[in-house]
Scaffold this motif. Structure first.
Motif, PDB file in Angstrom:
ATOM      1  N   LYS A 141      15.582  -1.190   6.559  1.00  0.00           N
ATOM      2  CA  LYS A 141      15.140  -0.288   5.493  1.00  0.00           C
ATOM      3  C   LYS A 141      14.043  -0.939   4.653  1.00  0.00           C
ATOM      4  N   ILE A 142      13.031  -0.148   4.345  1.00  0.00           N
ATOM      5  CA  ILE A 142      11.932  -0.561   3.467  1.00  0.00           C
ATOM      6  C   ILE A 142      11.868   0.419   2.308  1.00  0.00           C
ATOM      7  N   ALA A 143      12.050  -0.075   1.089  1.00  0.00           N
ATOM      8  CA  ALA A 143      11.980   0.794  -0.086  1.00  0.00           C
ATOM      9  C   ALA A 143      10.528   1.112  -0.418  1.00  0.00           C
ATOM     10  N   ARG A 144      10.326   2.068  -1.295  1.00  0.00           N
ATOM     11  CA  ARG A 144       8.982   2.347  -1.760  1.00  0.00           C
ATOM     12  C   ARG A 144       8.478   1.178  -2.597  1.00  0.00           C
ATOM     13  N   PRO A 145       7.241   0.767  -2.427  1.00  0.00           N
ATOM     14  CA  PRO A 145       6.717  -0.332  -3.246  1.00  0.00           C
ATOM     15  C   PRO A 145       6.619   0.075  -4.709  1.00  0.00           C
TER      16      PRO A 145
ATOM     17  N   PRO B 129       4.212  -0.382  -7.567  1.00  0.00           N
ATOM     18  CA  PRO B 129       2.867  -0.879  -7.889  1.00  0.00           C
ATOM     19  C   PRO B 129       2.799  -1.612  -9.213  1.00  0.00           C
ATOM     20  N   ALA B 130       3.599  -1.181 -10.200  1.00  0.00           N
ATOM     21  CA  ALA B 130       3.551  -1.824 -11.516  1.00  0.00           C
ATOM     22  C   ALA B 130       4.060  -3.261 -11.438  1.00  0.00           C
ATOM     23  N   ALA B 131       5.111  -3.469 -10.659  1.00  0.00           N
ATOM     24  CA  ALA B 131       5.668  -4.815 -10.503  1.00  0.00           C
ATOM     25  C   ALA B 131       5.017  -5.573  -9.356  1.00  0.00           C
ATOM     26  N   ALA B 132       4.185  -4.875  -8.574  1.00  0.00           N
ATOM     27  CA  ALA B 132       3.574  -5.466  -7.376  1.00  0.00           C
ATOM     28  C   ALA B 132       4.646  -6.100  -6.505  1.00  0.00           C
ATOM     29  N   SER B 133       5.682  -5.312  -6.178  1.00  0.00           N
ATOM     30  CA  SER B 133       6.794  -5.830  -5.387  1.00  0.00           C
ATOM     31  C   SER B 133       7.363  -4.724  -4.516  1.00  0.00           C
ATOM     32  N   ILE B 134       8.181  -5.141  -3.564  1.00  0.00           N
ATOM     33  CA  ILE B 134       8.853  -4.207  -2.676  1.00  0.00           C
ATOM     34  C   ILE B 134      10.172  -4.815  -2.235  1.00  0.00           C
ATOM     35  N   GLU B 135      11.191  -3.969  -2.081  1.00  0.00           N
ATOM     36  CA  GLU B 135      12.497  -4.434  -1.603  1.00  0.00           C
ATOM     37  C   GLU B 135      12.660  -4.040  -0.147  1.00  0.00           C
ATOM     38  N   VAL B 136      13.068  -5.003   0.672  1.00  0.00           N
ATOM     39  CA  VAL B 136      13.225  -4.757   2.106  1.00  0.00           C
ATOM     40  C   VAL B 136      14.520  -5.393   2.587  1.00  0.00           C
ATOM     41  N   GLU B 137      15.045  -4.851   3.697  1.00  0.00           N
ATOM     42  CA  GLU B 137      16.182  -5.491   4.348  1.00  0.00           C
ATOM     43  C   GLU B 137      15.693  -6.608   5.265  1.00  0.00           C
TER      44      GLU B 137
ATOM     45  N   GLU C  89      -0.575   2.294   3.644  1.00  0.00           N
ATOM     46  CA  GLU C  89      -0.720   3.621   3.049  1.00  0.00           C
ATOM     47  C   GLU C  89      -0.861   3.564   1.528  1.00  0.00           C
ATOM     48  N   ASP C  90      -0.471   2.447   0.925  1.00  0.00           N
ATOM     49  CA  ASP C  90      -0.424   2.357  -0.534  1.00  0.00           C
ATOM     50  C   ASP C  90      -1.488   1.455  -1.134  1.00  0.00           C
TER      51      ASP C  90
ATOM     52  N   VAL D  82      13.350  -9.076  -2.426  1.00  0.00           N
ATOM     53  CA  VAL D  82      12.255  -8.488  -3.197  1.00  0.00           C
ATOM     54  C   VAL D  82      11.046  -9.381  -2.986  1.00  0.00           C
ATOM     55  N   LEU D  83       9.980  -8.792  -2.436  1.00  0.00           N
ATOM     56  CA  LEU D  83       8.800  -9.549  -2.054  1.00  0.00           C
ATOM     57  C   LEU D  83       7.627  -9.240  -2.971  1.00  0.00           C
ATOM     58  N   LYS D  84       6.780 -10.221  -3.151  1.00  0.00           N
ATOM     59  CA  LYS D  84       5.594 -10.088  -3.992  1.00  0.00           C
ATOM     60  C   LYS D  84       4.463  -9.453  -3.187  1.00  0.00           C
ATOM     61  N   LEU D  85       3.782  -8.492  -3.781  1.00  0.00           N
ATOM     62  CA  LEU D  85       2.672  -7.808  -3.126  1.00  0.00           C
ATOM     63  C   LEU D  85       1.361  -8.091  -3.858  1.00  0.00           C
ATOM     64  N   TYR D  86       0.260  -7.787  -3.155  1.00  0.00           N
ATOM     65  CA  TYR D  86      -1.072  -7.953  -3.723  1.00  0.00           C
ATOM     66  C   TYR D  86      -1.911  -6.723  -3.389  1.00  0.00           C
ATOM     67  N   PRO D  87      -2.943  -6.445  -4.197  1.00  0.00           N
ATOM     68  CA  PRO D  87      -3.843  -5.343  -3.841  1.00  0.00           C
ATOM     69  C   PRO D  87      -4.533  -5.623  -2.511  1.00  0.00           C
ATOM     70  N   ALA D  88      -4.703  -4.599  -1.719  1.00  0.00           N
ATOM     71  CA  ALA D  88      -5.403  -4.768  -0.447  1.00  0.00           C
ATOM     72  C   ALA D  88      -6.862  -5.120  -0.709  1.00  0.00           C
ATOM     73  N   PRO D  89      -7.425  -6.085   0.025  1.00  0.00           N
ATOM     74  CA  PRO D  89      -8.839  -6.406  -0.145  1.00  0.00           C
ATOM     75  C   PRO D  89      -9.716  -5.201   0.164  1.00  0.00           C
ATOM     76  N   ARG D  90     -10.764  -5.039  -0.592  1.00  0.00           N
ATOM     77  CA  ARG D  90     -11.696  -3.943  -0.359  1.00  0.00           C
ATOM     78  C   ARG D  90     -12.939  -4.395   0.396  1.00  0.00           C
ATOM     79  N   ILE D  91     -13.169  -5.693   0.408  1.00  0.00           N
ATOM     80  CA  ILE D  91     -14.266  -6.224   1.215  1.00  0.00           C
ATOM     81  C   ILE D  91     -13.826  -7.551   1.827  1.00  0.00           C
ATOM     82  N   ARG D  92     -14.423  -7.876   2.989  1.00  0.00           N
ATOM     83  CA  ARG D  92     -14.127  -9.125   3.685  1.00  0.00           C
ATOM     84  C   ARG D  92     -15.426  -9.732   4.213  1.00  0.00           C
ATOM     85  N   ALA D  93     -15.380 -11.038   4.382  1.00  0.00           N
ATOM     86  CA  ALA D  93     -16.420 -11.749   5.124  1.00  0.00           C
ATOM     87  C   ALA D  93     -15.704 -12.715   6.052  1.00  0.00           C
TER      88      ALA D  93
END
Length: 477
Positions: free
Chosen positions: A97-101, A103-111, A125-126, A211-222
């Motif tokens: 199971k993967i809970a909804r992330p 965004p305010a806490a930048a976290s997600i709960e997973v099994e 998607e998020d 509970v895992l720490k998340l980060y914003p997805a990069p918008r640019i890469r090199a």
């Protein structure tokens, strides 16, 4: 009815036909990924909830039968299979199971049974990322990554698995449940228990949720592949990159021409993008959350400086995602290329990054002295000094003879003497317990043993992993 027969009947009734496997059905779980370790289990428990995990562990504890937790079983040190027959393998593969992330806490709960690649796909998607990447992410599970404190290719920027865990739920050796699922970064209410279970390899309990720490997805890469003349140039240019653009570097991976040659020869679909081959290569990836950051210009300026000093011989910058993926495959297929080449010895070591050139030179010299003609394939993570110092036997030689243990000891001892570790990111499992006893001071090993005794006095949680469990024989009837 024997103890084991009664326990098997109890677990079969508790878990049902999908949750309890025995006989031939358990074979796929009984050996490690490299097929070096494993014993026949009483059965494989596949619980579907934390409560079922707790019930399995409590029943095994009452019966005096050991439990070995298992995630994707992609580890390289034999830590997710039994040391002796008769125990229970506890697979977390049904707990996905993967809970909804948040965004305010930048976290997600997973099994614990969530596969890393599935988490990546869900978060896409998020507009968020979980920044753990490794070659086995299509099968590695979150619980196993926590249990081994996995590192991966982006540890330079985001840290090891223990740095990405905010909270844990763990079933303890007697079946009690510790709920430490706190989605906060600051929690100094005593000992940092969540970190205790990161890297414990299932010897202190079973991780069931995180509970895992998340980060914003990069918008640019090199992303670029560079050719370099030697290891000192790798270090010099890596230092230059970190000084000029350290906050944007997410990957800094190196490999040598021997490893590239084996990958190109054996792995389908790889393409070398430069005109000439070189002794060493550096894969650089920089990312930013804002499209206003001029990553390409920043990298090109640093690359120009590296070309002028001779640190860099040539390079190519990916212009789209297809090219980026192709460059990363050259690094990620290093283990597969060497596996398909034939027999190999894997060594996962780390040294202070500034001593990497010294380690590689001295390690190559000692290996050549012990086995003339041995083919050395160092590759890994330049920014944190983690090197997968893998060996292939001399050409036309069938293997390493009886030198494998001694080679491992000497390489590990050299890394330790330089202030590093003989077990950088793969853990100890069963493969490196004796090495740990030999290379780590008695007080350190005694502290680990004391923690194990305090939490698991019956010595039933994954016995033989991380620490020796003397005088045990669990194949009772």
């Amino acid at each position: 009815m024997s103890t084991n027969t009664h326990l098997a009947a109890t677990l079969a009734a508790l878990l049902g036909p999908q949750g309890w496997l025995s006989g031939a059905d358990a074979n796929a779980y009984s050996r490690d990924w490299l097929d070096r370790y494993g014993a026949t289990p009483l059965g494989v428990a596949r619980p579907a909830s934390t409560e079922q995990v707790a019930a399995v562990v409590a029943a095994c504890h009452a019966a005096g039968v050991p439990v070995t937790p298992q995630g994707g079983n992609t580890g390289l040190c034999g830590g997710a299979v039994l040391e002796q027959p008769g125990g229970v393998i506890l697979s977390l593969s049904r707990m996905t199971k993967i809970a909804r992330p948040d965004p305010a806490a930048a976290s997600i709960e997973v099994e614990a049974g969530v596969v890393l690649a599935a988490l990546h796909e869900t978060l896409a998607e998020d507009g968020l990322i979980f920044p753990m990447h490794l070659g086995a992410e299509g099968s590695a599970q979150i619980g196993g990554l926590i249990a081994t404190n996995a590192g991966g290719s982006h540890a330079l920027r985001y840290g090891m698995m223990q740095d990405l865990v905010l909270g844990l739920e763990v079933v303890l050796p007697d079946g009690q449940i510790w709920n430490g699922l706190r989605a906060v970064q600051k929690d100094n209410a005593g000992y940092q228990l969540r970190r205790l279970f990161c890297g414990a390899e299932g010897t202190l309990g079973v991780v069931t949720r995180a509970v895992l720490k998340l980060y914003p997805a990069p918008r640019i890469r090199a992303t670029a592949l560079l050719a370099l003349p030697d290891v000192p140039s790798l270090l010099a240019f890596g230092k230059r990159l970190r000084a000029d653009a350290g906050e944007f570097i997410s990957g800094l991976e190196f490999f040598c021409d021997l490893g590239l040659d084996m990958a190109l020869r054996h792995v389908h679909g790889l393409t070398y993008p430069l005109t000439e081959r070189a002794p060493w290569y550096l894969l650089v990836e920089m990312t930013a959350g804002s499209p206003l950051v001029p990553l390409d210009a920043l990298f090109e300026a640093t690359l120009t400086a590296g070309l002028e000093t001779g640190e860099v011989l040539d390079g190519v910058l990916a212009v789209n995602e297809t090219q980026r993926a192709a460059l990363w495959r050259l690094r990620e297929e290093q283990p597969e290329g060497q596996r398909l080449e034939g027999p190999q010895l894997k060594h996962d070591v780390s040294v202070p990054p500034g001593l990497l050139d010294r380690f590689i030179a001295q390690a190559c010299e000692l290996c050549e002295h012990m086995l003339p003609g041995v083919r050395v394939n160092p590759f890994g993570h330049l920014g944190d000094g983690n090197t997968h110092f893998n060996l292939s036997p001399p050409l036309n030689a069938p293997g390493f003879g009886d030198l494998a243990p001694e080679l491992g000891r000497e390489i590990g001892a050299l890394a330790s003497a330089l202030g590093g570790s003989f077990a950088a990111e793969h853990g100890l499992g069963r493969a490196k317990v004796s090495l740990a006893d030999a290379l780590r001071a008695t007080p350190e090993r005694a502290l680990m043993a004391a923690i194990k005794q305090a939490i698991d006095p019956a010595q039933l949680m994954n016995p033989g992993a991380v620490l020796h469990t003397p005088g045990t024989n669990f194949a009772n009837d």
